[in-house]
Design a protein around this motif. Structure first.
Motif, PDB file in Angstrom:
ATOM      1  N   ASP A 144      -7.294 -50.035  12.819  1.00 35.27           N
ATOM      2  CA  ASP A 144      -6.023 -49.415  13.200  1.00 35.27           C
ATOM      3  C   ASP A 144      -4.863 -49.894  12.337  1.00 35.27           C
ATOM      4  O   ASP A 144      -4.058 -49.088  11.859  1.00 35.27           O
ATOM      5  CB  ASP A 144      -5.713 -49.670  14.680  1.00 35.27           C
ATOM      6  N   GLN A 145      -4.786 -51.197  12.131  1.00 41.86           N
ATOM      7  CA  GLN A 145      -3.718 -51.756  11.291  1.00 41.86           C
ATOM      8  C   GLN A 145      -3.845 -51.245   9.861  1.00 41.86           C
ATOM      9  O   GLN A 145      -2.860 -50.847   9.239  1.00 41.86           O
ATOM     10  CB  GLN A 145      -3.778 -53.295  11.305  1.00 41.86           C
ATOM     11  N   THR A 146      -5.053 -51.237   9.334  1.00 45.22           N
ATOM     12  CA  THR A 146      -5.277 -50.793   7.952  1.00 45.22           C
ATOM     13  C   THR A 146      -4.910 -49.325   7.787  1.00 45.22           C
ATOM     14  O   THR A 146      -4.236 -48.954   6.822  1.00 45.22           O
ATOM     15  CB  THR A 146      -6.747 -51.032   7.539  1.00 45.22           C
ATOM     16  N   LEU A 147      -5.325 -48.479   8.735  1.00 43.19           N
ATOM     17  CA  LEU A 147      -4.997 -47.053   8.655  1.00 43.19           C
ATOM     18  C   LEU A 147      -3.495 -46.818   8.721  1.00 43.19           C
ATOM     19  O   LEU A 147      -2.960 -45.972   7.992  1.00 43.19           O
ATOM     20  CB  LEU A 147      -5.705 -46.270   9.764  1.00 43.19           C
ATOM     21  N   ALA A 148      -2.810 -47.569   9.577  1.00 48.86           N
ATOM     22  CA  ALA A 148      -1.342 -47.433   9.664  1.00 48.86           C
ATOM     23  C   ALA A 148      -0.693 -47.833   8.341  1.00 48.86           C
ATOM     24  O   ALA A 148       0.213 -47.149   7.849  1.00 48.86           O
ATOM     25  CB  ALA A 148      -0.804 -48.289  10.806  1.00 48.86           C
ATOM     26  N   GLU A 149      -1.158 -48.918   7.757  1.00 49.37           N
ATOM     27  CA  GLU A 149      -0.585 -49.374   6.488  1.00 49.37           C
ATOM     28  C   GLU A 149      -0.881 -48.389   5.358  1.00 49.37           C
ATOM     29  O   GLU A 149      -0.015 -48.136   4.512  1.00 49.37           O
ATOM     30  CB  GLU A 149      -1.097 -50.766   6.135  1.00 49.37           C
ATOM     31  N   ILE A 150      -2.082 -47.832   5.345  1.00 54.23           N
ATOM     32  CA  ILE A 150      -2.417 -46.842   4.312  1.00 54.23           C
ATOM     33  C   ILE A 150      -1.490 -45.641   4.434  1.00 54.23           C
ATOM     34  O   ILE A 150      -0.951 -45.159   3.441  1.00 54.23           O
ATOM     35  CB  ILE A 150      -3.907 -46.422   4.404  1.00 54.23           C
ATOM     36  N   ARG A 151      -1.257 -45.165   5.650  1.00 56.48           N
ATOM     37  CA  ARG A 151      -0.363 -44.018   5.878  1.00 56.48           C
ATOM     38  C   ARG A 151       1.058 -44.348   5.393  1.00 56.48           C
ATOM     39  O   ARG A 151       1.697 -43.535   4.727  1.00 56.48           O
ATOM     40  CB  ARG A 151      -0.369 -43.632   7.349  1.00 56.48           C
ATOM     41  N   ILE A 152       1.524 -45.524   5.726  1.00 61.88           N
ATOM     42  CA  ILE A 152       2.877 -45.928   5.317  1.00 61.88           C
ATOM     43  C   ILE A 152       2.974 -46.030   3.790  1.00 61.88           C
ATOM     44  O   ILE A 152       3.928 -45.548   3.187  1.00 61.88           O
ATOM     45  CB  ILE A 152       3.269 -47.261   5.987  1.00 61.88           C
ATOM     46  N   ARG A 186       0.668 -56.900  -4.461  1.00 66.93           N
ATOM     47  CA  ARG A 186       0.963 -57.727  -3.273  1.00 66.93           C
ATOM     48  C   ARG A 186       0.325 -57.134  -2.025  1.00 66.93           C
ATOM     49  O   ARG A 186      -0.239 -57.848  -1.202  1.00 66.93           O
ATOM     50  CB  ARG A 186       2.469 -57.866  -3.085  1.00 66.93           C
ATOM     51  N   TRP A 187       0.435 -55.812  -1.866  1.00 63.94           N
ATOM     52  CA  TRP A 187      -0.087 -55.173  -0.657  1.00 63.94           C
ATOM     53  C   TRP A 187      -1.606 -55.310  -0.583  1.00 63.94           C
ATOM     54  O   TRP A 187      -2.144 -55.706   0.461  1.00 63.94           O
ATOM     55  CB  TRP A 187       0.326 -53.705  -0.609  1.00 63.94           C
ATOM     56  N   THR A 188      -2.325 -54.995  -1.659  1.00 62.33           N
ATOM     57  CA  THR A 188      -3.786 -55.070  -1.610  1.00 62.33           C
ATOM     58  C   THR A 188      -4.271 -56.515  -1.465  1.00 62.33           C
ATOM     59  O   THR A 188      -5.237 -56.753  -0.770  1.00 62.33           O
ATOM     60  CB  THR A 188      -4.444 -54.407  -2.846  1.00 62.33           C
ATOM     61  N   ALA A 189      -3.588 -57.447  -2.104  1.00 62.00           N
ATOM     62  CA  ALA A 189      -3.983 -58.855  -1.994  1.00 62.00           C
ATOM     63  C   ALA A 189      -3.839 -59.339  -0.548  1.00 62.00           C
ATOM     64  O   ALA A 189      -4.666 -60.103  -0.044  1.00 62.00           O
ATOM     65  CB  ALA A 189      -3.149 -59.728  -2.923  1.00 62.00           C
ATOM     66  N   ASN A 190      -2.808 -58.897   0.115  1.00 64.08           N
ATOM     67  CA  ASN A 190      -2.569 -59.301   1.507  1.00 64.08           C
ATOM     68  C   ASN A 190      -3.540 -58.595   2.459  1.00 64.08           C
ATOM     69  O   ASN A 190      -3.937 -59.167   3.476  1.00 64.08           O
ATOM     70  CB  ASN A 190      -1.117 -58.951   1.903  1.00 64.08           C
ATOM     71  N   LEU A 191      -3.941 -57.385   2.143  1.00 67.06           N
ATOM     72  CA  LEU A 191      -4.762 -56.582   3.033  1.00 67.06           C
ATOM     73  C   LEU A 191      -6.249 -56.962   2.989  1.00 67.06           C
ATOM     74  O   LEU A 191      -6.914 -56.977   4.007  1.00 67.06           O
ATOM     75  CB  LEU A 191      -4.611 -55.095   2.663  1.00 67.06           C
TER      76      LEU A 191
END
Length: 192
Positions: A144-152, A186-191
């Motif tokens: 759920d968190q990953t899908l929300a972040e991908i959408r954003i 930064r985003w992919t490293a954190n995810l």
């Protein structure tokens, strides 16, 4: 000369004539809704039947540019997901190159009411490709968190690029490649 090559060259010339004519008519009329297929055909020096062999209507011209853009982005995302190392700059540069090649046509398309629906479609398609990439299936934050972040991220990136296009300024490829790359790294490293 190979007959298929000649047909392809003729097809490409007609495509260019249609797009160049649409740009010229838009500069004159300042409103896409005031342009007719008949006028476009006259300026492009083609028949209506030739136009309809290429497109179903004026909006489909913009859709073809958008479709080419989306397909290229999908290929880039799939290639990125296959590699162990995220090397974003070559892909970001390709995106800006595609935008610069069709910048006037994209800007005209964005000036009408229609693109809002198409932009959402682009976002949905890209989100689907990303969320189904093996790299993003098992992240440390859960589905759920990953899908929300991908959408954003997808929405933000598309909106950011649209803002650059609408600004009517020449896109500084090096500047924006660095900005987008820093964010994505930064985003992919954190995810992951």
């Amino acid at each position: 000369m190979d007959n298929n090559n000649k047909k392809y060259r003729n097809y490409q010339k007609t495509e260019k004539a249609i797009k160049d004519s649409l740009i010229a008519l838009y500069k004159e009329k300042k409103d896409i809704n005031k342009i007719t297929v008949k006028e476009l055909c006259e300026v492009a020096n083609i028949s209506r039947s030739t136009f309809y062999l290429h497109y179903s209507d004026l909006i489909s011209i913009f859709e073809s540019v958008g479709d080419k853009f989306v397909e290229s982005l999908k290929v880039m995302i799939i290639e990125l997901a296959k590699s162990a190392k995220f090397d974003f700059p070559p892909y970001i540069i390709k995106i800006f190159k595609m935008i610069n090649e069709s910048n006037e046509l994209i800007r005209i398309g964005l000036s009408s009411e229609y693109p809002l629906i198409y932009i959402e479609n682009i976002k949905d398609q890209l989100e689907s490709v990303i969320k189904n990439s093996p790299v993003f299936i098992n992240t440390k934050y859960g589905k759920d968190q990953t899908l929300a972040e991908i959408r954003i991220v997808v929405s933000g990136m598309i909106d950011f690029i649209i803002g650059l296009i609408r600004s009517n300024e020449k896109i500084d490829v090096n500047k924006y490649t660095e900005i987008l790359n820093n964010f994505l790294v930064r985003w992919t490293a954190n995810l992951i």
